[in-house]
Design an enzyme around this catalytic site. Structure first.
Site, short mmCIF file in Angstrom:
data_model
loop_
_atom_site.label_atom_id
_atom_site.label_comp_id
_atom_site.label_asym_id
_atom_site.label_seq_id
_atom_site.Cartn_x
_atom_site.Cartn_y
_atom_site.Cartn_z
N GLY A 165 0.79 -1.23 0.00
CA GLY A 165 0.00 0.00 0.00
C GLY A 165 0.83 1.28 0.00
CE LYS A 201 -13.82 6.36 -12.62
NZ LYS A 201 -13.77 7.80 -12.36
CE1 TYR A 202 -9.39 4.83 -3.90
CE2 TYR A 202 -11.41 6.13 -3.79
CZ TYR A 202 -10.48 5.30 -3.19
OH TYR A 202 -10.63 4.95 -1.87
CG LEU A 203 -12.32 0.79 -9.30
CD1 LEU A 203 -12.03 -0.69 -9.38
CD2 LEU A 203 -13.30 1.19 -10.38
CG HIS A 235 -4.26 0.38 0.85
ND1 HIS A 235 -5.48 0.48 0.23
CD2 HIS A 235 -3.76 1.64 0.90
CE1 HIS A 235 -5.71 1.74 -0.08
NE2 HIS A 235 -4.69 2.47 0.32
CE LYS A 237 -4.83 -9.25 0.08
NZ LYS A 237 -3.96 -10.14 -0.70
NE ARG A 291 3.94 -12.25 -2.07
CZ ARG A 291 2.80 -12.03 -1.42
NH1 ARG A 291 2.22 -13.04 -0.76
NH2 ARG A 291 2.22 -10.85 -1.40
CB VAL A 294 -0.82 -14.13 4.54
CG1 VAL A 294 -1.27 -14.35 5.98
CG2 VAL A 294 0.47 -13.34 4.48
#
Ligand code: ADP
Length: 446
Positions: A165, A201-203, A235, A237, A291, A294
């Protein structure tokens, strides 16, 4: 098959890889910093090598020390886990030069996907839908303004070398584009020593949905369904589930097949995750992780596949042990990332675990690298374990998760368990209606 695998990581993921190796009859080598001499991954390995002082750049990221550790122990392969050197193309290349197998994709694929601009162009070429945005990097404010005006505000400025992020800034109007561009650039320069940025574009209210794929490197590839990772903070998880409560069977099959087709064309090898934002029924590619992730256990629970074992098999040149038809998604799984952090302000809480009682019973899996009496060092990330719950339906899974969380006792440090106890009682979570901003709004309200 390999004789001995060196695991270039620590914590729960090092243990996860050791378990797969042991089941395959492969000896394991743990590496550790001086701060981790007492860690569980060292205690459980067949052999261990100290590779340096506490800071990761001097130990877990120290390529010469890792190569030497392979040579001393005679390891014939390296599993990088996630984080650290797992997406470092140069590391994969150096191992290849030393005739040591890197358990992962080719260095070329790591490099392509590590550059977000190139990754996006590659995805587009392979038929994967992407977020509308600039054609490659934007170099000047004038150019940025043109792209943003054509697309419409808000826009997101992202670092080409991005990760975690960082180097990401939203510009809501023409007035703040200049500042957003400059901040994103300097953050990117500081974090990655590369100030290349691009615009998307920012969703406004998307979900984060990612597809797990596996390729054999020879043109066969299979997808293993999706994970919904929309519950995020900064950003990052926090909770992941599979399947996504937002997808129907037709949408799942369509995007899964698109991704698997793309990986066949690419001749991708090993495990990979193609990440999307999902809004109003449309998927938009954001990046690919080359890869193990997590959150891979939720996929393991609903497919029955052992992803680490599969990674090792593929790296050893064996064919995939399943075809697309063999993969059947059954039931529901949820993972909670248990971190040594204050559950309100998320400040790290290192220190000694004085009492440790993980939950058990049917459908409960705890992947962790700690034990009672263990002292969590302050140098690394705060993830101490993952609670993964399986249930026949999403509802059964949530019921079981509530029960498991009430059994979980960790004393001596603060953890994020209270956050999850709060989340599993929330009606929006129960209904599965949340987007990537839900958690931060929810935390802000408290
Ligand atoms: P990183 O590699 O730094 O984690 P990603 O591209 O994977 O960056 O994005 C991380 C998170 O940022 C996403 O999960 C999502 O929450 C948010 N994000 C990224 N791109 C967009 C976008 N175009 N619009 C809205 N949110 C976005």
């Amino acid at each position: 098959m390999f004789d001995k695998v060196l695991i270039a990581n620590r914590g729960e993921i090092a243990l996860r890889i050791q378990r797969a190796c042991r089941e395959l009859g492969i000896a394991t080598v743990a590496v550790h910093s001086t701060a981790d001499a007492d860690a569980m991954h060292v205690r459980l390995a067949d052999e261990s090598v100290c590779i340096g002082p506490p800071p990761a750049r001097d130990s877990y990221l120290n390529i010469p020390a890792l190569v030497t550790a392979c040579e001393i122990t005679g390891a014939d392969a390296v599993h990088p886990g996630y984080g650290f050197l797992s997406e470092n193309a140069r590391f994969a290349e150096i191992l290849e030069e030393h005739k040591i197998t890197f358990i992962g994709p080719t260095s070329e694929h790591i490099r392509i996907m590590g550059d977000k601009i190139e990754a996006k162009e590659t995805a587009k070429r392979l038929g994967i839908p992407v977020v509308p945005g600039s054609n490659g990097a934007v170099t000047s404010e004038t150019e940025a303004m043109k792209v943003a005006k054509d697309m419409g505000f808000p826009v997101l400025i992202k670092a080409a070398a991005g990760g975690g992020g960082r180097g990401m800034k939203v510009a809501t109007s023409a007035a703040d584009l200049g500042t957003a561009l400059a901040t994103a650039r300097s953050e990117a320069k500081a974090a990655f020593n590369d100030d290349a940025v691009y615009i998307e574009k920012y969703l406004q209210k998307p979900r984060h949905i990612e597809i797990q794929v596996f390729g054999d490197g020879k043109g066969n590839a299979v997808h293993l369904g999706e994970r919904d990772c929309s519950l995020q903070r900064r950003h990052q998880k926090v909770l992941e589930e599979s399947p996504s409560p937002a997808l129907n069977a037709a949408q799942r099959q369509k995007i899964g097949n698109t991704v698997a087709d793309a990986m066949r064309k690419l001749k991708y090898r090993g495990a990979g995750t193609v990440e999307f934002l999902f809004e109003d029924g449309e998927f938009y590619f954001i990046e690919m992780n080359t890869r193990l992730q997590v959150e891979h256990p939720v996929t393991e629970m609903v497919t029955g596949a052992d992803l680490v074992l599969e990674q090792i098999r593929v790296a050893a040149g064996l064919p995939l042990s399943f075809t697309q038809d063999d993969i059947e998604l059954k039931g529901h799984a949820i993972e909670c990332r248990i971190c040594a952090e204050n559950p309100r302000d998320f400040r790290p809480s290192p220190g000694q675990i004085t009492y440790w009682h993980p939950p058990g019973g049917l459908g409960v899996r705890v992947d962790s690298g700690v034990y009672q009496g263990y002292r969590i060092p302050p140098y690394y990330d705060s993830l101490i374990g993952k609670l993964i719950i399986y249930g026949k339906t999403r509802n059964d899974c949530l019921m079981r998760l509530r029960r498991a969380l009430s059994e979980f006792v960790i004393d001596g440090i603060e953890t994020t368990i209270p956050l999850f106890q709060d989340l599993v009682r929330d009606p929006d979570i129960a209904d599965g209606v949340y987007d990537i901003h839900w958690l931060e709004k929810h935390l802000g309200m408290k």
